[in-house]
Write a protein that holds these residues in place. Structure first.
Motif: not given
Length: 610
Positions: A227, A179, A187, A221, A166, A230, A183-184, A224
């Motif tokens: 986002v 973004t 994840a 996913w 990813i 991504v 994401f952070s 994500l």
């Protein structure tokens, strides 16, 4: 460098006091420019250039930020002056990859004097000689594939499986910070560190930020995918799934809690062993990344590579495991309702050939095939029978098997259905009352010496936690009788019992080995050849017509012993310990009834491995 910086600071102070224009030398201006650049005073540094101060300040700020640099050091070199022009050299040292790499290069720029004041003639090449208009610096980092834990023939124990990478294309992100923040958060990785990696990466290349298996992908996913920017790529790697998970262990990737707890900075492509040999040999397996500084053009394409720190691949860890035996063990246990474990060793060497665990309805004791500490029950009668044979008890010695037997004031019971009248038939049927009665023929010292001769309580040099067994000191009477039937403080691991069977098979005791390069440790079994033959025949009888009969196979003979131990109100543990064709094995099955299933599983496994 420190001395140079102190000198630069001193000259800078003097320059502000006296005025740089009053000095015919360009040196003080060069020092002031480099000092302010290094200290992050970009506007002040820009004031010493011929360029637009705002634009120069922005370019200086971005130069090493684009590399995700943690520090930079600039030292003055030679200055050559010709009237109202000059040339200045400097050396830059930039810390990359959280200080794990240092990139050093020589820089050069021209100077011009205007109305008695010296200025740096600005162009992007002042930052680095290879930069042109619109160019910027970037870092390309790539980890080598994680080295494998392999079997005795060099075959990887982990099969290829689908992984999901990813990540992002940095140059396509409309809002990098937004973004990366989204994401952070999903994840669970460090926002600032991910942001630095994205900004430092070549903009036109796919940057993988997180590698996950199929299960984790299905979980992450759906969130994500919303986002912006991504995306993911599918790959086939030897990273996550396999039959040898108990010994090889599990691998974590960039968002592993273990990396965070260890204080390891986030880095795309990082992997970490979470358990087993993957953890024990982390440094050997992971290798080091290749890191390059590149010039990226206005169109996002790499123009040239300025510097590379060449990484190296990890080193495979070669085990004693047999892929054939490991697969056979996993398949034997797969799909069963109840939990089970299999450990197999090479009788001639002590090499561990297979380690497999299957989780079912009834849990197994903790510790696994190597380190569980379990009462072996009548499976331990192999050891106590060896002590009795060594003390002169013959297989045909009369020894009735009763439903109950009092020894030393303690009553022992047996619920088996087959009548037994001799030592051999008592062993075959697992008659605990007969063994409790026969223990009066032994001294505590004799049983303890036999236990030691089978390596029980010995130190092992395995890289994973493992238990060789323990037996409390027994006194004559009830304590000794209970120990003879595998209770009263006798604790064994499945591996420890497999090595007992291996010693009977080969006549030589061995410490276990799991890594192919480990030195061997062995000793001669204390029984004579004739006594070993008697013990083997006792074990053969248990398989041919006794409690371990479900393990009997056509062709090569199976030797062994079985037993059942109650571990809870509605929990039993079934044991089989034995050998066939040079392979010694322990099989456990946990169940809600006292039915003996381990022997049947042992037969299936031994048939599969030949």
């Amino acid at each position: 460098m420190v001395v140079a910086l102190i000198a630069a600071a001193g000259v800078l102070t003097a320059g502000f006091v006296t005025g740089f224009g009053d000095d015919e030398s360009a040196e003080s201006t060069v020092q002031a420019f480099l000092f302010n650049w290094q200290q992050g005073n970009y506007k002040q540094a820009a004031a010493f250039t011929t360029g637009s101060h705002g634009a120069v300040a922005a370019q200086l700020a971005a130069a090493y930020d684009d590399l995700n640099a943690t520090a930079s050091f600039l030292s003055l070199g030679p200055i050559t002056q010709h009237g109202n022009t000059a040339d200045a050299d400097f050396t830059a040292t930039v810390d990359l990859d959280q200080g794990r790499h240092q990139w050093t290069y020589n820089g050069h720029f021209a100077m011009v004097s205007r109305h008695g004041d010296w200025f740096v003639e600005w162009s992007p090449s002042v930052i680095n000689p290879s930069l042109g208009p619109g160019d910027r610096l970037a870092v390309a980092t790539s980890f080598p594939p994680r080295a494998q834990v392999v079997d005795q023939s060099g075959k990887p124990l982990l099969p290829k499986s689908v992984d999901y990478l990813i990540g992002v294309y940095p140059g396509r992100l409309a809002n990098v910070a937004r973004t990366v923040k989204a994401f952070s958060g999903i994840a669970q990785v460090d926002y600032q560190q991910v942001l630095g990696e994205v900004r430092a990466a070549p903009p036109g290349d796919f940057l993988s930020l997180l590698t996950v298996d199929r299960t984790a992908f299905r979980s992450l996913w759906p969130r994500l995918s919303h986002v912006p920017g991504v995306s993911f790529q599918r790959k086939s790697e030897r990273l996550f799934a396999g039959d040898a998970g108990d010994v090889a262990g599990d691998v974590g990737t960039e968002n592993s809690a273990m990396l965070r707890f260890a204080g390891v900075a986030y880095e795309p492509g990082e992997t970490v062993g979470l358990s087993g040999l993957e953890q024990a040999y982390q440094d050997e397996l992971v290798g080091t990344p290749t890191t390059s500084v590149v010039v990226v053009g206005p169109d996002g394409r790499d123009l040239t590579t300025l510097w590379t720190s060449q990484g190296h691949a990890g080193t495979p860890v070669k085990t004693t495991l047999s892929s054939q035996d490991q697969t056979a063990a996993a398949r034997t246990l797969a799909g069963r309702k109840e939990s089970g474990e299999i450990v197999a060793v090479d009788s001639a060497t002590g090499d561990i050939l297979a380690l497999a665990t299957h989780a079912g309805a009834t849990p197994l004791p903790p510790g696994g095939p190597l380190n569980a500490r379990i009462a072996p029950g009548m499976a331990f009668s192999i050891v106590s029978a060896a002590a009795m044979v060594g003390a002169g008890v013959q297989p045909d010695t009369p020894l009735p098997c009763h439903g109950s037997e009092a020894v030393g004031g303690q009553t022992f019971t047996y619920t088996g259905q087959k009548p037994s009248a001799t030592f051999a038939s008592d062993f075959a049927n697992g008659c605990g009352t007969a063994f409790a009665s026969m223990s009066t023929k032994l001294t505590p010292a004799q049983l303890a010496a036999t236990e030691r001769s089978f390596g029980i309580g010995a130190g092992w040099n395995l890289q994973l936690r493992a238990f060789s067994g323990a037996a409390k000191s027994a006194s004559a009477g009830a304590s000794l009788a209970a120990q003879a039937i595998g209770t009263s403080g006798v604790l064994m691991s499945p591996l420890g019992m497999a090595l007992v069977a291996a010693e009977v098979d080969s006549g030589v005791g061995h410490a276990p080995a799991l890594i192919a390069s480990d030195p061997a440790a062995q000793w001669q079994a204390p029984l004579s050849g004739g006594q070993l033959g008697e013990l083997r025949q006792l074990m053969r009888g248990a398989v041919r017509s006794g409690a371990a009969g479900a393990a009997n196979l056509p062709g090569k003979s199976v030797y062994g012993q079985a037993g059942v131990v109650q571990t809870g109100k509605h929990a039993w543990l079934s044991w089989f310990v034995g050998y066939r064709g040079g392979v010694a094995v322990t099989v456990l099955e946990a169940g809600a009834t006292p039915q003996q299933a381990a022997a049947s599983l042992a037969g299936s496994f031994l048939s599969s491995v030949g």
